[in-house]
Design an enzyme around this catalytic site. Structure first.
Site, short mmCIF file in Angstrom:
data_model
loop_
_atom_site.label_atom_id
_atom_site.label_comp_id
_atom_site.label_asym_id
_atom_site.label_seq_id
_atom_site.Cartn_x
_atom_site.Cartn_y
_atom_site.Cartn_z
N SER A 321 50.57 44.69 39.03
CA SER A 321 49.49 44.31 39.11
C SER A 321 48.71 43.26 37.92
O SER A 321 47.70 42.45 38.81
CB SER A 321 49.06 45.81 39.21
OG SER A 321 47.65 46.02 39.53
N TRP A 324 49.50 39.97 39.17
CA TRP A 324 49.33 39.77 40.26
C TRP A 324 47.84 39.29 40.57
O TRP A 324 47.05 38.23 40.30
CB TRP A 324 48.66 40.85 41.47
CG TRP A 324 48.32 40.83 42.61
CD1 TRP A 324 49.23 40.40 43.51
CD2 TRP A 324 46.80 40.96 42.89
NE1 TRP A 324 48.03 40.01 44.88
CE2 TRP A 324 47.00 40.25 44.18
CE3 TRP A 324 45.85 41.35 42.57
CZ2 TRP A 324 45.36 40.39 44.71
CZ3 TRP A 324 44.29 41.49 43.13
CH2 TRP A 324 44.05 40.82 44.11
N HIS A 325 46.79 39.96 39.52
CA HIS A 325 44.99 39.53 39.12
C HIS A 325 45.69 38.52 38.25
O HIS A 325 44.37 37.42 38.30
CB HIS A 325 45.15 40.42 38.26
CG HIS A 325 44.34 41.82 39.06
ND1 HIS A 325 45.02 42.88 39.08
CD2 HIS A 325 42.88 41.92 39.47
CE1 HIS A 325 44.70 43.97 39.87
NE2 HIS A 325 43.37 43.45 39.98
N GLY A 326 46.47 37.96 37.30
CA GLY A 326 46.07 36.80 36.72
C GLY A 326 47.09 36.42 35.55
O GLY A 326 48.02 37.15 35.31
N PHE A 480 41.61 35.32 41.97
CA PHE A 480 42.62 35.81 42.14
C PHE A 480 43.90 35.33 43.49
O PHE A 480 43.55 35.01 44.21
CB PHE A 480 43.34 37.17 42.43
CG PHE A 480 42.54 37.42 41.01
CD1 PHE A 480 41.98 37.09 39.87
CD2 PHE A 480 41.42 38.27 40.74
CE1 PHE A 480 42.25 37.51 38.37
CE2 PHE A 480 40.94 38.93 39.62
CZ PHE A 480 41.17 38.41 38.79
#
Lengths: 480, 81
Positions: A321, A324-326, A480
Site C-alpha cells: 500500500s 502504491w501511494h508513491g 498516485f
C-alpha cells in the site's frame, strides 16, 4: 482538468445538460467522449496507455468467462494482471527500481548502466489500473459477468468523476449502472450539487489554506521546533483529509447528479479509536481493494501460521500500500508503520480490552481517538516530507523545545494571515462536521430548506472571503 | 449432523475466538452484525472451525461465504462427504 477549476465548472454544466437532453441509448457515448476529454486535458498522448489496458482487460474478461479449463481461466487472468501491473511498473516504478539498483551497485563498487527514464507519471494511473484489475479478478472469481459492450467497459475504467483519484470502484457496483436509465430527479440533483459544494469548500477553504502553512513548515525556512512542527503536522492531517475527502465528495456528488451511486470513500476517519478502525473509515475503496484481493488471499493461504499469518498479511499488504501511494522508501515506511500498528492492535486486543475497560467509557474513547490521531499525524511526516532527510529533520525538530515565539516575527504577512485564517476555518470545519456526524442534525438539515439556505449561505460567504484562490493546488492524490 | 447443531457449535467457537459472550448466531448473521468479526479475526474463526471439525476448506470456498448459514453449509457438506 481539476475539479477546483473554472474549466471543470464549464465542463460539468455542459456535460450534465447534454446528458439529460440526450436519449438513454446515446448517453454512454457522451460520457465516454467527455471522460476522454477530461483525461486528455492533462496529457493527451497518455490516453494510449489507457486504451492499451482497456483493450486487454476487455478481451481478458470475455476469454476468462468462456475458457473451458481452470488453467486457461487462470492464464487469461494472469495476462490481464501482467499488462496492468506492467504498465504501472514502467511508468511509476521503473526509476525507483533503477535507483535502488544503482544504490546496490555503488555498494559493491559497480556502475549501474541501466538508463534513466524521463517520463511524467500518467495522472491517476494507480487508481484506474486497480479498478481495471478489480474487473478481471471479479470475472475470474465468478462474481461478475464479462461486459460485452466495449464502450461501456471503457466507461467503467474511464468514468470521469472517479477516473483520476477514485473511489476505486468494483464492477458489481458500477457496470450495471451504465446500462440503467436515470431520469432527472430534482431532489437527487440538488443533493449531488450540495455534496459537490461541500467538497469544494473542504478543498478551497480548508485544504489549500492549510497547505500554505504546511509547505512553509516543511520547507525548513523558519527552522524546526516542537510547536512549529506540531502546527505543521496537525494542519497536514486536516489538509490531506479535506483535500482527498473533498475530491471524493465532488466525485460522488457529480456522479449523483447524473443518477450514479459511487461507493463511500470516507466515514469520519478521525473518529477512529484504533488504526484498524481508521482503515475502515479512510480511503475505504482502496483498503477494501487490498483486503479483498491481496490481504485475504495471503492470510487464507498462510493460515497454518496462526496469528502470525495475520501479522505477515498486514505488514506485507501495507508495504504494498505504501508503494502504491508513491515510488519511494518514505511511502513504504509510512505503510509499514501502519501495518505494524495494526499488528500490535491485533496481538494485544484481549489484553487492551481487559485493561482499559476499567476506565470510564468517555475517557477511554477520547484517549483512544487522541492516540490514533497523534500516530497518524506522526507517520504522515514520512508521507509528506520530500525525502528521508527532511523527514528526519522534522522529527528532530519535534524534540527541539526552543524559541518558537522568536521565529514568529520572521513569518511573512501572508503566512501569518494563513496561519490565523487556517486555524479559524479549521474550527468552522470541525463544527460543521460535528453536525454532519450527528444524525438528528443532519436529518434536520435534510428536511429544513431554511436551515439549509442559512448553512450553505454562510459557507458561501466563508468561501468568497476566505477561499484560497491564489494558491489553487492540484489534489494530493492525483500524483498516485 | 443437523444444521441447528452445527450452528450451536459455531456459536461456541465464535464466542471463544471473538471473546464476546453475547454472540447469538443465526444463519443470516454476517460480519456486519458482530463488531469484533472483522477481516483480521475472520481467519482466526476459519482456523478454529477447521480445527474443531478436522476439515480443510479451499481458498475459494472460504471467500464465497456470505453469512453464517454459508459457513454451516460448508461444514455440513465437508462432514457429509
Amino acid at each position: 482538468m481539476l475539479f477546483n477549476s473554472i474549466e471543470f465548472l464549464i465542463f460539468f454544466i455542459f456535460v450534465t445538460t447534454l446528458y439529460f437532453g440526450l436519449p438513454h441509448k446515446f448517453r454512454w457515448l457522451l460520457l465516454l467522449i467527455a471522460s476522454c476529454g477530461f483525461y486528455m486535458f492533462f496529457k493527451p498522448e497518455y490516453i494510449l496507455i489507457l486504451g492499451f489496458t482497456i483493450v486487454i482487460d476487455y478481451y481478458a474478461g470475455i476469454w476468462i468467462e468462456s475458457a473451458k479449463t481452470p488453467a486457461a481461466r487462470k492464464r487469461f487472468l494472469v495476462m490481464s494482471l501482467i499488462a496492468n501491473i506492467g504498465v504501472l511498473a514502467i511508468f511509476k516504478y521503473y526509476n525507483f527500481i533503477n535507483d535502488n539498483i544503482t544504490g546496490l551497485c555503488n555498494l559493491f563498487g559497480y556502475t549501474n548502466q541501466i538508463p534513466y527514464l524521463h517520463i511524467i507519471l500518467p495522472i491517476g494511473l494507480s487508481f484506474h489500473t486497480f479498478q481495471a484489475m478489480s474487473y478481471t479478478i471479479e470475472v475470474y472469481r465468478g462474481n461478475q459477468k464479462a461486459e460485452r459492450h466495449f464502450g461501456i467497459y471503457s466507461l467503467y475504467v474511464m468514468f470521469y468523476p472517479q477516473l483520476v483519484a477514485g473511489p476505486i470502484e468494483r464492477p458489481q457496483n458500477m457496470l450495471h449502472q451504465f446500462h440503467e436509465k436515470f431520469t432527472w430527479d430534482y431532489d437527487r440533483v440538488m443533493s449531488g450539487l450540495r455534496l459537490m459544494a461541500w467538497g469544494l469548500f473542504k478543498k478551497i477553504v480548508i485544504a489549500d489554506r492549510l497547505s500554505i502553512v504546511v509547505d512553509a513548515m516543511y520547507s525548513g525556512t523558519y527552522g524546526y521546533n516542537t510547536v512549529w512542527v506540531f502546527i505543521g503536522t496537525f494542519f497536514f492531517a486536516y489538509q490531506i483529509y479535506c483535500d482527498f475527502s473533498g475530491y471524493s465528495d465532488i466525485a460522488l456528488g457529480s456522479a449523483r447528479v447524473m443518477g450514479f451511486t459511487l461507493m463511500k470513500n470516507f466515514n469520519f476517519p478521525f473518529q477512529a479509536k484504533t488504526i484498524t478502525d481508521y482503515w475502515r473509515r479512510w480511503h475505504i475503496s482502496l483498503s477494501t481493494w487490498f483486503s479483498d484481493y491481496l490481504y485475504t488471499p495471503i492470510v487464507i493461504n498462510r493460515r497454518d501460521w496462526g496469528k502470525w499469518a495475520v501479522v505477515f498479511g498486514l505488514v506485507f499488504t501495507f508495504f504494498i500500500s505504501g508503494l502504491w501511494h508513491g515510488a519511494g522508501w518514505p511511502f513504504i515506511i509510512w505503510g509499514v508503520l501502519h501495518g505494524i500498528a495494526m499488528s500490535y492492535e491485533f496481538m494485544t486486543k484481549k489484553w487492551r480490552k481487559k485493561t482499559f475497560s476499567k476506565l470510564p467509557v468517555w475517557l477511554n474513547n477520547t484517549l483512544s481517538q487522541l492516540i490514533v490521531f497523534l500516530f497518524l499525524q506522526f507517520v504522515w511526516i514520512f508521507f509528506r516530507a520530500d525525502s528521508f532527510h527532511t523527514a528526519f529533520n522534522v522529527i528532530k525538530g519535534l524534540f527541539n523545545y526552543e524559541n518558537f515565539p522568536d521565529q514568529f516575527p520572521a513569518f511573512t504577512a501572508a503566512l501569518r494571515y494563513s496561519l490565523l485564517v487556517g486555524a479559524l476555518m479549521l474550527a468552522h470545519f470541525l463544527v460543521f462536521e460535528k453536525f454532519w456526524r450527528n444524525e438528528k442534525w443532519s436529518k434536520k438539515l435534510d428536511s429544513s430548506v431554511g436551515l439549509r439556505y442559512a448553512v450553505f449561505g454562510y459557507m458561501f460567504l466563508l468561501f468568497v472571503f476566505f477561499g484560497s484562490f491564489k494558491n489553487a493546488q492540484s489534489f494530493i492524490y492525483f500524483q498516485f | 449432523m443437523e444444521q441447528q447443531q452445527i450452528l450451536e457449535q459455531l456459536n461456541e467457537i465464535f464466542i471463544d475466538v471473538l471473546d464476546n459472550s453475547d454472540i447469538k448466531l443465526t444463519e443470516a448473521t454476517t460480519a456486519n452484525d458482530i463488531e469484533e468479526w472483522d477481516s483480521l479475526y475472520h481467519i482466526q474463526l476459519v482456523v478454529a472451525i477447521e480445527k474443531h471439525y478436522k476439515v480443510k476448506f479451499t481458498a475459494s470456498e472460504i471467500q464465497s461465504w456470505k453469512n453464517v448459514g454459508d459457513m454451516a453449509n460448508a461444514v455440513k457438506s465437508k462432514l457429509g462427504a
